[in-house]
Motif scaffolding. Structure first.
Motif, mmCIF file in Angstrom:
data_model
loop_
_atom_site.group_PDB
_atom_site.id
_atom_site.type_symbol
_atom_site.label_atom_id
_atom_site.label_comp_id
_atom_site.label_asym_id
_atom_site.label_seq_id
_atom_site.Cartn_x
_atom_site.Cartn_y
_atom_site.Cartn_z
ATOM 1 N N THR A 19 0.811 -1.215 0.000
ATOM 2 C CA THR A 19 0.000 0.000 0.000
ATOM 3 C C THR A 19 0.847 1.269 0.000
ATOM 4 N N LYS A 20 2.151 1.126 0.162
ATOM 5 C CA LYS A 20 3.064 2.284 0.146
ATOM 6 C C LYS A 20 3.497 2.648 -1.270
ATOM 7 N N LEU A 21 3.126 1.828 -2.255
ATOM 8 C CA LEU A 21 3.590 2.017 -3.633
ATOM 9 C C LEU A 21 2.629 2.942 -4.368
ATOM 10 N N LYS A 22 2.920 4.218 -4.330
ATOM 11 C CA LYS A 22 1.976 5.242 -4.769
ATOM 12 C C LYS A 22 1.915 5.432 -6.282
ATOM 13 N N ASN A 23 2.785 4.757 -7.036
ATOM 14 C CA ASN A 23 2.744 4.845 -8.498
ATOM 15 C C ASN A 23 2.266 3.553 -9.146
ATOM 16 N N LEU A 24 1.745 2.643 -8.339
ATOM 17 C CA LEU A 24 1.372 1.321 -8.832
ATOM 18 C C LEU A 24 0.118 1.396 -9.707
ATOM 19 N N ILE A 25 0.247 0.862 -10.932
ATOM 20 C CA ILE A 25 -0.862 0.830 -11.886
ATOM 21 C C ILE A 25 -1.454 -0.572 -11.973
ATOM 22 N N GLY A 26 -0.578 -1.595 -11.954
ATOM 23 C CA GLY A 26 -1.015 -2.974 -12.050
ATOM 24 C C GLY A 26 -0.410 -3.811 -10.944
ATOM 25 N N LEU A 27 -1.260 -4.585 -10.233
ATOM 26 C CA LEU A 27 -0.798 -5.435 -9.138
ATOM 27 C C LEU A 27 -1.432 -6.812 -9.259
ATOM 28 N N SER A 28 -0.599 -7.836 -9.180
ATOM 29 C CA SER A 28 -1.064 -9.216 -9.207
ATOM 30 C C SER A 28 -0.400 -9.967 -8.069
ATOM 31 N N VAL A 29 -1.217 -10.567 -7.193
ATOM 32 C CA VAL A 29 -0.687 -11.368 -6.090
ATOM 33 C C VAL A 29 -1.287 -12.764 -6.180
ATOM 34 N N GLU A 30 -0.471 -13.747 -5.876
ATOM 35 C CA GLU A 30 -0.867 -15.134 -6.112
ATOM 36 C C GLU A 30 -0.560 -16.022 -4.909
ATOM 37 N N ASN A 31 -1.554 -16.801 -4.495
ATOM 38 C CA ASN A 31 -1.407 -17.841 -3.480
ATOM 39 C C ASN A 31 -0.869 -17.310 -2.149
ATOM 40 N N PHE A 32 -1.387 -16.169 -1.722
ATOM 41 C CA PHE A 32 -1.026 -15.606 -0.419
ATOM 42 C C PHE A 32 -1.843 -16.331 0.652
ATOM 43 N N GLN A 33 -1.397 -17.492 1.056
ATOM 44 C CA GLN A 33 -2.162 -18.359 1.940
ATOM 45 C C GLN A 33 -2.400 -17.758 3.326
ATOM 46 N N LYS A 34 -1.526 -16.880 3.777
ATOM 47 C CA LYS A 34 -1.638 -16.318 5.128
ATOM 48 C C LYS A 34 -2.432 -15.019 5.184
ATOM 49 N N ILE A 35 -2.875 -14.532 4.038
ATOM 50 C CA ILE A 35 -3.617 -13.279 3.979
ATOM 51 C C ILE A 35 -5.090 -13.571 3.711
ATOM 52 N N THR A 36 -5.952 -13.066 4.568
ATOM 53 C CA THR A 36 -7.391 -13.238 4.360
ATOM 54 C C THR A 36 -8.120 -11.910 4.194
ATOM 55 N N ASN A 37 -7.445 -10.798 4.508
ATOM 56 C CA ASN A 37 -8.065 -9.479 4.430
ATOM 57 C C ASN A 37 -7.274 -8.592 3.473
ATOM 58 N N TYR A 38 -7.936 -8.108 2.443
ATOM 59 C CA TYR A 38 -7.284 -7.280 1.426
ATOM 60 C C TYR A 38 -7.812 -5.845 1.437
ATOM 61 N N ASP A 39 -8.443 -5.424 2.527
ATOM 62 C CA ASP A 39 -9.044 -4.096 2.601
ATOM 63 C C ASP A 39 -8.048 -2.984 2.293
ATOM 64 N N GLU A 40 -6.795 -3.184 2.687
ATOM 65 C CA GLU A 40 -5.788 -2.129 2.514
ATOM 66 C C GLU A 40 -5.505 -1.811 1.051
ATOM 67 N N PHE A 41 -5.875 -2.705 0.157
ATOM 68 C CA PHE A 41 -5.655 -2.434 -1.264
ATOM 69 C C PHE A 41 -6.473 -1.233 -1.741
ATOM 70 N N SER A 42 -7.536 -0.905 -1.021
ATOM 71 C CA SER A 42 -8.350 0.248 -1.426
ATOM 72 C C SER A 42 -7.585 1.562 -1.292
ATOM 73 N N ASN A 43 -6.437 1.541 -0.606
ATOM 74 C CA ASN A 43 -5.597 2.735 -0.494
ATOM 75 C C ASN A 43 -4.756 2.979 -1.741
ATOM 76 N N LEU A 44 -4.746 2.015 -2.658
ATOM 77 C CA LEU A 44 -3.951 2.150 -3.887
ATOM 78 C C LEU A 44 -4.773 2.899 -4.934
ATOM 79 N N SER A 45 -4.789 4.205 -4.822
ATOM 80 C CA SER A 45 -5.692 5.030 -5.635
ATOM 81 C C SER A 45 -5.289 5.107 -7.104
ATOM 82 N N THR A 46 -4.033 4.767 -7.420
ATOM 83 C CA THR A 46 -3.587 4.812 -8.819
ATOM 84 C C THR A 46 -3.798 3.480 -9.534
ATOM 85 N N LEU A 47 -4.232 2.459 -8.812
ATOM 86 C CA LEU A 47 -4.322 1.113 -9.362
ATOM 87 C C LEU A 47 -5.443 0.996 -10.401
ATOM 88 N N GLU A 48 -5.093 0.470 -11.574
ATOM 89 C CA GLU A 48 -6.082 0.218 -12.625
ATOM 90 C C GLU A 48 -6.331 -1.273 -12.817
#
Length: 259
Positions: A140-169
């Motif tokens: 969420t600190k990556l303020k220029n991120l346009i594209g993000l792909s995450v795969e098989n994050f078995q220990k993560i169940t909450n992705y709410d913080e991704f909403s802070n990525l305002s530049t993400l398309e």
């Protein structure tokens, strides 16, 4: 930067052979010749393709040299792809590349991805099969991120913080489709705060809330790929009518969503 139509239709990390072949692929630092883009396959050595690396010492040397080079030459690269397993020390070293705009990692043994904050200019990021990843907050600190792909994050169940990525398309959250290995996600309400998304893919997941209705808030979505479960099938007609939707499995594989 904005995503191209091709990147929205297929995904920014889709494998196009003709484009992939234009990027030099190397094993050792000694093969590098000041290229700004590189494919580095410096682990899992000693197989039929790299039989010259016979001992653990040989294999360790290659990784150590890359870690040193990436740490000491922090403006060498703008684009890097890693097609073999990435250990934690190599991940941390890559995150010293201050000019890096694109990073794609096939899979790895990394647990701590906090070093990713060292990539201030990163625009396209794929972190493949990170079963050990313990926190997504650094992303969420990556303020220029346009594209993000995450795969098989078995220990993560909450992705709410991704909403802070305002530049993400473009956002892709997936389990491991080859296993398959499913990931558990609490809910996807964060999509209500991401109206800018043009590409969204959610596959090989078990949604604990069973509520896929936040998908309907994606009024700018152009590519949408979802699992063909009964909850998605129940919303399919409404999802299909999203105003800008024209690509992704929702459009191209309707048979997956028909009762």
């Amino acid at each position: 930067m904005k995503l191209t139509d091709k990147q929205i239709e297929f995904g920014f990390n889709y494998y196009f052979k003709e484009e992939h072949d234009l990027i030099k692929s190397v094993v050792e630092v000694s093969e590098y010749n000041e290229e700004e883009k590189l494919i580095i396959n410096c682990t899992q050595l000693g197989d039929s393709f790299t039989p010259q690396y016979k001992t653990p010492k040989d294999k360790k040397r290659v990784v150590t040299e890359w870690c040193e080079f990436l740490t000491q030459n922090q403006t060498a690269f703008k684009e890097l792809h890693f097609g073999t397993r990435m250990p934690q020390e190599l991940f941390d070293a890559v995150c010293n590349q201050k000019q890096l705009k694109r990073l794609e990692i096939k899979w790895g043994g990394y647990k701590d991805i906090s070093a990713i904050e060292g990539l201030p200019h990163i625009e396209l990021l794929h972190i493949g099969s990170g079963a050990g990843v313990e926190s997504i907050k650094p992303l969420t600190k990556l303020k220029n991120l346009i594209g993000l792909s995450v795969e098989n994050f078995q220990k993560i169940t909450n992705y709410d913080e991704f909403s802070n990525l305002s530049t993400l398309e473009s956002l892709s959250i997936e389990g491991d489709g080859f296993g398959p290995q499913y990931i558990k996600i609490e809910q996807i309400d964060f999509l209500n705060n991401m109206p800018q998304l043009k590409f969204f893919r959610l596959l090989t997941e078990r949604l604990q809330s069973k509520d896929y209705s936040p998908i309907l808030s994606l009024k700018n979505i152009v590519h949408l790929s979802l699992s063909g479960n009964k909850q998605v099938r129940a919303l399919y007609d409404e999802i299909f009518e999203l105003p800008k939707l024209k690509w992704g499995m929702i459009k191209t594989r309707p048979e997956l969503y028909k009762n």
